[in-house]
Design a protein around this motif. Structure first.
Motif, PDB file in Angstrom:
ATOM      1  N   ARG B 291       0.815  -1.313   0.114  1.00 35.42           N
ATOM      2  CA  ARG B 291      -0.035  -0.007   0.099  1.00 35.42           C
ATOM      3  C   ARG B 291       0.946   1.097  -0.004  1.00 35.42           C
ATOM      4  NH1 ARG B 291      -1.823   3.099   3.785  1.00 35.42           N
ATOM      5  NH2 ARG B 291      -1.059   1.872   5.537  1.00 35.42           N
ATOM      6  N   CYS B 292       1.924   1.204   0.799  1.00 39.23           N
ATOM      7  CA  CYS B 292       2.698   2.438   0.856  1.00 39.23           C
ATOM      8  C   CYS B 292       3.331   2.575  -0.191  1.00 39.23           C
ATOM      9  CB  CYS B 292       3.703   2.374   2.307  1.00 39.23           C
ATOM     10  SG  CYS B 292       2.887   2.269   3.672  1.00 39.23           S
ATOM     11  N   LEU B 293       4.169   1.325  -0.652  1.00 36.25           N
ATOM     12  CA  LEU B 293       4.926   1.580  -2.083  1.00 36.25           C
ATOM     13  C   LEU B 293       3.948   1.965  -3.103  1.00 36.25           C
ATOM     14  CD1 LEU B 293       6.811  -1.667  -2.148  1.00 36.25           C
ATOM     15  CD2 LEU B 293       7.725   0.570  -2.051  1.00 36.25           C
ATOM     16  N   SER B 294       2.541   1.844  -3.248  1.00 31.19           N
ATOM     17  CA  SER B 294       1.920   2.245  -4.323  1.00 31.19           C
ATOM     18  C   SER B 294       1.648   3.937  -4.025  1.00 31.19           C
ATOM     19  CB  SER B 294       0.468   1.607  -4.139  1.00 31.19           C
ATOM     20  OG  SER B 294      -0.477   2.473  -5.011  1.00 31.19           O
ATOM     21  N   ASP B 295       1.347   4.282  -2.754  1.00 30.16           N
ATOM     22  CA  ASP B 295       1.118   5.612  -2.597  1.00 30.16           C
ATOM     23  C   ASP B 295       2.548   6.568  -2.952  1.00 30.16           C
ATOM     24  OD1 ASP B 295      -1.171   5.383  -1.625  1.00 30.16           O
ATOM     25  OD2 ASP B 295      -0.695   5.410   0.513  1.00 30.16           O
ATOM     26  N   VAL B 296       3.793   6.009  -2.749  1.00 28.03           N
ATOM     27  CA  VAL B 296       5.054   6.671  -2.957  1.00 28.03           C
ATOM     28  C   VAL B 296       5.193   6.686  -4.601  1.00 28.03           C
ATOM     29  CG1 VAL B 296       7.588   6.283  -2.818  1.00 28.03           C
ATOM     30  CG2 VAL B 296       6.230   6.173  -0.787  1.00 28.03           C
ATOM     31  N   ARG B 297       4.732   5.615  -5.017  1.00 31.15           N
ATOM     32  CA  ARG B 297       4.848   5.646  -6.539  1.00 31.15           C
ATOM     33  C   ARG B 297       4.181   6.612  -7.398  1.00 31.15           C
ATOM     34  NH1 ARG B 297       6.577   2.829 -11.456  1.00 31.15           N
ATOM     35  NH2 ARG B 297       5.828   4.354 -12.832  1.00 31.15           N
ATOM     36  N   LEU B 298       2.762   6.862  -6.523  1.00 33.31           N
ATOM     37  CA  LEU B 298       1.781   7.902  -7.078  1.00 33.31           C
ATOM     38  C   LEU B 298       2.459   9.228  -6.656  1.00 33.31           C
ATOM     39  CD1 LEU B 298      -1.067   8.389  -8.256  1.00 33.31           C
ATOM     40  CD2 LEU B 298      -1.877   8.569  -6.029  1.00 33.31           C
ATOM     41  N   GLY B 299       3.235   9.419  -5.598  1.00 35.63           N
ATOM     42  CA  GLY B 299       3.618  10.778  -5.262  1.00 35.63           C
ATOM     43  C   GLY B 299       4.883  11.031  -6.237  1.00 35.63           C
ATOM     44  N   ILE B 300       5.550   9.861  -6.673  1.00 36.23           N
ATOM     45  CA  ILE B 300       6.658  10.443  -7.481  1.00 36.23           C
ATOM     46  C   ILE B 300       6.045  10.798  -8.748  1.00 36.23           C
ATOM     47  CG2 ILE B 300       8.484   9.506  -8.903  1.00 36.23           C
ATOM     48  CD1 ILE B 300       8.907   7.480  -6.595  1.00 36.23           C
ATOM     49  N   ASP B 301       4.932  10.164  -9.514  1.00 37.25           N
ATOM     50  CA  ASP B 301       4.439  10.302 -10.662  1.00 37.25           C
ATOM     51  C   ASP B 301       3.642  11.650 -10.681  1.00 37.25           C
ATOM     52  OD1 ASP B 301       5.211   8.110 -11.879  1.00 37.25           O
ATOM     53  OD2 ASP B 301       3.355   6.891 -11.275  1.00 37.25           O
ATOM     54  N   MET B 302       3.213  11.988  -9.529  1.00 35.90           N
ATOM     55  CA  MET B 302       2.649  13.289  -9.576  1.00 35.90           C
ATOM     56  C   MET B 302       3.259  14.590  -9.171  1.00 35.90           C
ATOM     57  SD  MET B 302      -1.100  11.970  -8.472  1.00 35.90           S
ATOM     58  CE  MET B 302      -2.013  13.694  -8.390  1.00 35.90           C
ATOM     59  N   GLY B 303       4.570  14.256  -8.742  1.00 35.20           N
ATOM     60  CA  GLY B 303       5.299  15.198  -8.557  1.00 35.20           C
ATOM     61  C   GLY B 303       5.557  16.022  -7.232  1.00 35.20           C
ATOM     62  N   TYR B 304       4.799  15.074  -6.121  1.00 35.92           N
ATOM     63  CA  TYR B 304       5.016  15.576  -4.647  1.00 35.92           C
ATOM     64  C   TYR B 304       6.556  15.113  -4.151  1.00 35.92           C
ATOM     65  CZ  TYR B 304      -0.087  15.773  -4.594  1.00 35.92           C
ATOM     66  OH  TYR B 304      -1.402  16.184  -4.996  1.00 35.92           O
ATOM     67  N   LEU B 305       7.005  13.826  -4.579  1.00 31.90           N
ATOM     68  CA  LEU B 305       8.454  13.390  -4.122  1.00 31.90           C
ATOM     69  C   LEU B 305       9.412  13.610  -5.366  1.00 31.90           C
ATOM     70  CD1 LEU B 305       7.004  10.338  -2.584  1.00 31.90           C
ATOM     71  CD2 LEU B 305       8.244  12.040  -1.300  1.00 31.90           C
ATOM     72  N   SER B 306      10.306  14.060  -5.161  1.00 31.58           N
ATOM     73  CA  SER B 306      11.416  14.206  -6.155  1.00 31.58           C
ATOM     74  C   SER B 306      12.524  13.342  -5.771  1.00 31.58           C
ATOM     75  CB  SER B 306      11.739  15.539  -6.677  1.00 31.58           C
ATOM     76  OG  SER B 306      12.060  16.331  -5.589  1.00 31.58           O
ATOM     77  N   ASP B 307      13.615  13.007  -6.325  1.00 23.16           N
ATOM     78  CA  ASP B 307      14.797  12.478  -6.048  1.00 23.16           C
ATOM     79  C   ASP B 307      14.488  11.139  -5.640  1.00 23.16           C
ATOM     80  OD1 ASP B 307      15.838  15.031  -6.023  1.00 23.16           O
ATOM     81  OD2 ASP B 307      15.570  15.331  -3.997  1.00 23.16           O
ATOM     82  N   ILE B 308      13.504  10.286  -6.153  1.00 18.55           N
ATOM     83  CA  ILE B 308      13.502   9.009  -5.794  1.00 18.55           C
ATOM     84  C   ILE B 308      13.187   8.331  -7.326  1.00 18.55           C
ATOM     85  CG2 ILE B 308      12.068   7.032  -4.629  1.00 18.55           C
ATOM     86  CD1 ILE B 308      11.329   8.987  -2.490  1.00 18.55           C
ATOM     87  N   SER B 309      13.918   7.434  -7.414  1.00 17.74           N
ATOM     88  CA  SER B 309      13.741   6.751  -8.920  1.00 17.74           C
ATOM     89  C   SER B 309      12.323   6.142  -9.020  1.00 17.74           C
ATOM     90  CB  SER B 309      14.830   5.686  -9.216  1.00 17.74           C
ATOM     91  OG  SER B 309      14.928   4.662  -8.155  1.00 17.74           O
ATOM     92  N   LYS B 310      11.768   6.151 -10.225  1.00 22.05           N
ATOM     93  CA  LYS B 310      10.594   5.780 -10.387  1.00 22.05           C
ATOM     94  C   LYS B 310      10.206   4.281 -10.212  1.00 22.05           C
ATOM     95  CE  LYS B 310       8.657   9.273 -13.418  1.00 22.05           C
ATOM     96  NZ  LYS B 310       7.939   9.542 -14.628  1.00 22.05           N
ATOM     97  N   ASN B 311      11.246   3.615 -10.459  1.00 28.40           N
ATOM     98  CA  ASN B 311      11.151   2.148 -10.569  1.00 28.40           C
ATOM     99  C   ASN B 311      11.176   1.443  -9.262  1.00 28.40           C
ATOM    100  OD1 ASN B 311      13.753   2.050  -9.730  1.00 28.40           O
ATOM    101  ND2 ASN B 311      14.475   2.011 -11.971  1.00 28.40           N
ATOM    102  N   ILE B 312      10.910   2.351  -8.166  1.00 27.54           N
ATOM    103  CA  ILE B 312      11.097   1.925  -6.983  1.00 27.54           C
ATOM    104  C   ILE B 312       9.825   0.880  -6.390  1.00 27.54           C
ATOM    105  CG2 ILE B 312       9.582   3.591  -5.718  1.00 27.54           C
ATOM    106  CD1 ILE B 312      12.331   3.467  -3.811  1.00 27.54           C
ATOM    107  N   LEU B 313       8.769   1.084  -7.099  1.00 35.53           N
ATOM    108  CA  LEU B 313       7.385   0.392  -6.891  1.00 35.53           C
ATOM    109  C   LEU B 313       7.827  -1.065  -7.529  1.00 35.53           C
ATOM    110  CD1 LEU B 313       4.285  -0.347  -5.948  1.00 35.53           C
ATOM    111  CD2 LEU B 313       4.130   0.555  -8.585  1.00 35.53           C
ATOM    112  N   ASN B 314       8.163  -1.062  -8.834  1.00 40.11           N
ATOM    113  CA  ASN B 314       8.429  -2.170  -9.469  1.00 40.11           C
ATOM    114  C   ASN B 314       9.296  -3.285  -8.764  1.00 40.11           C
ATOM    115  OD1 ASN B 314       7.575  -0.336 -11.193  1.00 40.11           O
ATOM    116  ND2 ASN B 314       8.665  -1.022 -12.865  1.00 40.11           N
ATOM    117  N   GLU B 315      10.357  -2.385  -8.276  1.00 38.30           N
ATOM    118  CA  GLU B 315      11.648  -3.133  -7.720  1.00 38.30           C
ATOM    119  C   GLU B 315      11.127  -3.666  -6.469  1.00 38.30           C
ATOM    120  OE1 GLU B 315      15.293  -0.722  -8.545  1.00 38.30           O
ATOM    121  OE2 GLU B 315      15.718  -1.334  -6.577  1.00 38.30           O
ATOM    122  N   LEU B 316      10.701  -2.914  -5.561  1.00 42.96           N
ATOM    123  CA  LEU B 316      10.571  -3.151  -4.216  1.00 42.96           C
ATOM    124  C   LEU B 316       9.277  -4.439  -4.047  1.00 42.96           C
ATOM    125  CD1 LEU B 316      11.544  -0.149  -2.043  1.00 42.96           C
ATOM    126  CD2 LEU B 316      12.829  -2.585  -2.238  1.00 42.96           C
TER     127      LEU B 316
END
Lengths: 182, 355
Positions: B291-316
Motif C-alpha cells: 500500500r505504501c509503495l503504491s502511494d509513494v509511486r503515485l507521489g513520484i508520478d504526481m510530483g510530490y516526491l522528487s529524488d526517488i527513482s520511479k522504478n521503486i515500486l516495480n523493484e520493491l
C-alpha cells in the motif's frame, strides 16, 4: 458491499439460500465464505480453478450427457487412440493428453470451443512457416477469392482479371507443391 | 552481500528500464504456447519423452543460438533449490506450475531476462517475452521471432482449422496470452475500478490483481489480459487489448488530475505518511508495504516526491516477496522475521536514493 461476517473485507460472494420457502441472503468475502465452508459447499483452501470451471462447462454439454446414459455399451467409450485418454477423463481434468485428442474428440469439441472462444471455432492467426508451407498459399488464395468477389460486385473488371490471374498462378504453385511433397 | 549488489543481480530489465507510459504500465508480456507434434502433452508424457523435449530444445540452442538476445541459459527445475525457483517465480520468469508441479520442467532464460522459454510446463514450450512499459507490439514481434527460430527445427502440433494445439482448450488457436501490468491508484482511490472491471470483462478481457488473493489487488497493481485465443489473429488480439489499455491509461490519468484538484492536500499527506512509514518502520507486513509503495509511486508520478527513482515500486514489490527476502537473508525466515527483514530492506533501499 462489505462482508457481513467480518465487516472488513468487501463481499465478493453472494448466496441466496431457500429452505422451506424461507429465503436468506448472505454476502461474504472469500475468506469468511471459506471458513463457513460446508454451508456453501466450497472446496478447500485452493478454491475454484479454471479447470473446475471448465469441467463444469463441459458437463453441461448435451453430447456428454447423452454419453452418460449409454455407458453400458463399452464400444461407445470415446477414447484417443494415440494417448488413450478418454473423453470422460478430459472432462474431469480439462486438459488433453496429446495433439491427436483434438481429432479424436473433434465432434464433441466443436461446441466446447465455440463456448470458450465466444463463438469462434477456427484459427485465423499465425501459420508455422515450415510445416504450414502450402497452407500459406491456401489462405492467400482464399483471401484473393474474396477480393475477386468484391471487385466484381463493384464492377471493377480489370482489377478482377488481375486477381484471377494471380489466383491461377498461386493454384498452380500449390499443385506443384503438393505433388512435390509426395 | 551488499544490498546494491543484490539488487543489481536481482533486478530484471523490465523492473528497472523505463518504457512508454511507464507511469502507469509496469510491464507488457506476451506468451505463446506451443507443443511438439511427436510427443504426448506434459500431463501424460513419459519421462523419456520429457527428456527428449528438453534435448530437442537444447539441440536447437546449441545448433544456432538466437544471437539477438545474447547467451541463453538452460535451467533445469530439478537442479534448482526451492528458494531459487521461488525467486524466479517472484520475478515472473517462470510460473508457479513449472516451479512446483512439472516433471522435468526447465527454463531457457536470456541474459537480460526479457525472454524466458518454459519447457514442459502445461505445454511443451511456452515462449514468454516481458518488456518494461507499454510495449505489447514489440513483445509480440520478439515472441514471433523466437517462435520462428524454434520452428525452423521443431515440428509443432498444428491443425489447419484450429491452429496451434495446446493441452488446455482455452489456449488453442494462437496460443497467445497478452497481458499488461498496470498501476491504477487513481481509479482505486476514486472507486471507479469496481465499475470498470466488469465492463472490461464483457469485452473478452480479464482483469485481476496480481499480488494478493481473490479480488483484492495489493499495491493497486492489476493485470489485464486477453481470454480468447481462437478466431482472431495475433495482431488483432494484441490491438484489441492495446486499445482497451489505452483507454484505461487515460481514465487513470484523469482520475489523478481530479484527485489533484479536489483533494490535493489529502493526497500529499497520504503520500508523505506512506513515505514516512517506509523510511522509518522496523516491522512491515507485505500488505502495508504494498500500500505504501503504491502511494509513494503515485507521489513520484504526481510530483510530490522528487529524488526517488520511479522504478521503486516495480523493484520493491518484487524484492519484498518472501522468496527474495529469504535469499537476501541467506536462509529461511519465519513470517515475523520476514516482516523485520522487509522493513530493513526498504529502509536501506530508500537510503540508497539519498546518496
Amino acid at each position: 458491499m462489505i462482508c457481513q461476517e467480518c465487516n472488513q473485507r468487501p463481499a465478493t460472494l453472494h448466496f441466496t439460500k431457500i429452505v422451506n420457502a424461507e429465503k436468506a441472503e448472505y454476502h461474504l468475502c472469500e475468506k469468511c465464505a471459506q471458513e463457513k465452508g460446508d454451508m456453501f459447499m466450497l472446496s478447500g483452501a485452493t478454491g475454484f480453478s479454471i479447470n473446475n470451471l471448465l469441467a463444469g462447462l463441459l458437463n453441461m454439454d448435451p453430447t456428454v450427457k447423452k454419453k452418460e446414459q449409454d455407458t453400458f455399451e463399452e464400444e461407445t467409450i470415446l477414447q484417443c487412440d494415440q494417448c488413450s485418454m478418454t473423453f470422460q477423463q478430459f472432462i474431469k481434468i480439462g486438459r488433453f493428453g496429446c495433439a491427436h485428442c483434438y481429432k479424436a474428440f473433434e465432434e464433441q469439441l466443436k461446441p466446447i470451443l465455440r463456448r470458450l472462444h465466444s463463438g469462434n471455432s477456427s484459427h485465423n492467426g499465425k501459420i508455422p512457416a515450415r510445416i504450414g508451407g502450402s497452407l500459406h498459399l491456401k489462405k492467400n488464395i482464399e483471401e484473393l477469392k474474396y477480393q475477386l468477389k468484391e471487385s466484381i460486385s463493384r464492377e471493377e473488371f480489370e482489377k478482377a482479371a488481375e486477381i484471377r490471374d494471380e489466383i491461377r498462378l498461386l493454384e498452380s504453385q500449390l499443385n506443384t507443391n503438393l505433388e512435390g511433397g509426395k | 552481500m551488499s544490498l546494491e549488489r543484490f539488487i543489481n543481480q536481482a533486478v530484471s530489465s523490465w523492473m528497472s528500464a523505463e518504457g512508454p507510459d511507464s507511469d502507469i504500465i509496469l510491464s507488457s508480456r506476451i506468451r505463446l504456447a506451443r507443443n511438439i507434434s511427436q510427443f504426448k502433452f506434459p500431463i501424460l508424457f513419459s519421462n523419456d519423452e520429457a527428456k527428449s523435449v528438453i534435448h530437442k530444445i537444447k539441440e536447437r540452442v546449441d545448433d544456432s543460438s538466437f544471437t539477438k538476445l545474447g547467451n541463453m541459459e538452460l535451467l533445469l527445475m530439478d537442479e534448482l533449490q526451492p528458494l531459487q525457483k521461488r525467486v524466479l517465480m517472484e520475478k515472473h520468469l517462470i510460473s508457479p506450475y513449472l516451479a512446483e508441479n512439472s516433471s522435468y520442467g526447465a527454463c531457457l532464460l536470456s541474459e537480460n531476462e526479457e525472454l524466458s522459454i518454459m519447457i514442459n510446463e502445461e505445454d511443451h514450450i511456452r515462449i514468454q517475452c516481458l518488456f518494461p512499459g507499454f510495449q505489447l507490439l514489440e513483445a509480440l514481434e520478439m515472441a514471433n521471432e523466437i517462435d520462428d527460430w524454434l520452428e525452423e527445427k521443431i515440428d509443432y502440433a498444428f491443425d489447419e482449422n484450429i491452429g496451434y494445439l495446446t493441452s488446455c482448450p482455452t489456449n488453442v488457436g494462437t496460443g497467445l496470452r497478452a497481458s499488461v501490468m498496470m498501476h491504477l491508484p487513481g481509479l482505486v482511490l476514486t472507486q471507479q475500478i469496481n465499475r470498470i472491471i466488469p465492463a472490461i470483462n464483457q469485452l473478452g478481457l480479464v482483469v485481476r490483481g496480481i499480488y494478493g488473493e481473490g479480488s483484492e489487488a495489493l499495491g493497486n497493481i492489476f493485470q489485464v489480459s486477453n481470454q480468447l485465443t481462437l478466431g482472431k489473429s495475433e495482431i488483432d488480439i494484441v490491438e484489441d487489448l492495446k486499445s482497451v489499455v489505452s483507454q484505461l491509461i487515460s481514465q487513470e490519468r484523469s482520475a489523478r488530475e481530479a484527485l489533484e484538484k479536489t483533494s490535493n492536500i489529502q493526497l500529499e499527506d497520504r503520500v508523505f505518511r506512506s513515505f514516512g512509514i517506509l523510511s522509518n518502520s522496523r516491522i512491515i507486513e507485505s500488505k502495508e508495504a504494498a500500500r505504501c509503495l503504491s502511494d509513494v509511486r503515485l507521489g513520484i508520478d504526481m510530483g510530490y516526491l522528487s529524488d526517488i527513482s520511479k522504478n521503486i515500486l516495480n523493484e520493491l514489490m518484487i524484492l519484498t516477496q518472501p522468496g527474495f527476502l529469504q535469499q537476501y537473508a541467506g536462509g529461511p525466515l519465519r513470517p515475523h522475521e520476514r516482516d523485520i527483514r522487509r522493513a530493513s530492506l526498504i529502509r536501506e533501499r530508500l537510503k540508497m536514493e539519498n546518496q
